[in-house]
Design a protein around this motif. Sequence first.
Motif, short mmCIF file in Angstrom:
data_model
loop_
_atom_site.label_atom_id
_atom_site.label_comp_id
_atom_site.label_asym_id
_atom_site.label_seq_id
_atom_site.Cartn_x
_atom_site.Cartn_y
_atom_site.Cartn_z
N LEU A 1 24.70 -11.25 -9.29
CA LEU A 1 23.45 -10.50 -9.22
C LEU A 1 23.42 -9.62 -7.98
O LEU A 1 23.00 -8.46 -8.05
CB LEU A 1 22.25 -11.45 -9.23
N VAL A 2 23.89 -10.14 -6.86
CA VAL A 2 23.95 -9.35 -5.63
C VAL A 2 24.86 -8.13 -5.84
O VAL A 2 24.52 -7.01 -5.46
CB VAL A 2 24.44 -10.22 -4.45
N GLU A 3 26.02 -8.33 -6.47
CA GLU A 3 26.94 -7.23 -6.73
C GLU A 3 26.31 -6.20 -7.66
O GLU A 3 26.47 -4.99 -7.46
CB GLU A 3 28.24 -7.76 -7.34
N LEU B 1 23.70 -0.82 -8.44
CA LEU B 1 22.54 0.01 -8.79
C LEU B 1 22.14 0.90 -7.62
O LEU B 1 21.89 2.10 -7.79
CB LEU B 1 21.36 -0.87 -9.22
N LYS B 2 22.09 0.33 -6.43
CA LYS B 2 21.73 1.11 -5.24
C LYS B 2 22.75 2.23 -5.00
O LYS B 2 22.37 3.36 -4.69
CB LYS B 2 21.64 0.20 -4.01
N LEU C 1 24.57 7.95 -5.15
CA LEU C 1 25.52 8.96 -5.63
C LEU C 1 24.81 10.04 -6.44
O LEU C 1 25.08 11.23 -6.27
CB LEU C 1 26.60 8.30 -6.50
N MET C 2 23.90 9.62 -7.30
CA MET C 2 23.19 10.58 -8.14
C MET C 2 22.26 11.44 -7.30
O MET C 2 22.15 12.65 -7.54
CB MET C 2 22.43 9.86 -9.24
N ALA D 1 23.59 7.16 -16.87
CA ALA D 1 23.72 8.33 -16.00
C ALA D 1 22.68 9.39 -16.37
O ALA D 1 22.07 9.99 -15.48
CB ALA D 1 25.13 8.90 -16.09
N SER D 2 22.48 9.60 -17.65
CA SER D 2 21.50 10.60 -18.10
C SER D 2 20.08 10.22 -17.69
O SER D 2 19.32 11.06 -17.19
CB SER D 2 21.56 10.76 -19.63
N ILE D 3 19.73 8.97 -17.89
CA ILE D 3 18.39 8.51 -17.53
C ILE D 3 18.20 8.60 -16.01
O ILE D 3 17.17 9.08 -15.53
CB ILE D 3 18.16 7.06 -18.02
N LEU D 4 19.19 8.14 -15.27
CA LEU D 4 19.10 8.16 -13.81
C LEU D 4 18.97 9.60 -13.30
O LEU D 4 18.12 9.88 -12.46
CB LEU D 4 20.33 7.48 -13.21
N PHE D 5 19.77 10.51 -13.85
CA PHE D 5 19.70 11.91 -13.44
C PHE D 5 18.31 12.48 -13.72
O PHE D 5 17.70 13.10 -12.86
CB PHE D 5 20.77 12.73 -14.18
#
Length: 84
Positions: free
Chosen positions: A21-23, A28-29, A34-35, A71-75
């Motif tokens: 979970l930590v990994e 996610l962070k 990066l994005m 990636a699309s949602i995050l962007f």
Amino acid sequence: MLPDDVQIVPGHGSVLRKQELVEYCTALKESVQLMQAAIAGGKTLDQVREEKLLSRFKKYSAPYMPLEKFASILFRELSESEHP
């Protein structure tokens, strides 16, 4: 804090241990960072896809959330937060 030997039962996917979970949270962070950098640098979603910006996080993708979709949602979400 959770004990090291705890087992976490998520709503999707398999049971995780604390370290997994930590990994995942770290991944996610890092994905967000990066994005954000790509967006700040003026990159488009197509450029991010072509560069496979988040490819090192593929192991965290799932059938219900493939890496391309994530990636699309995050962007989109980060772009909207930059320019509401």
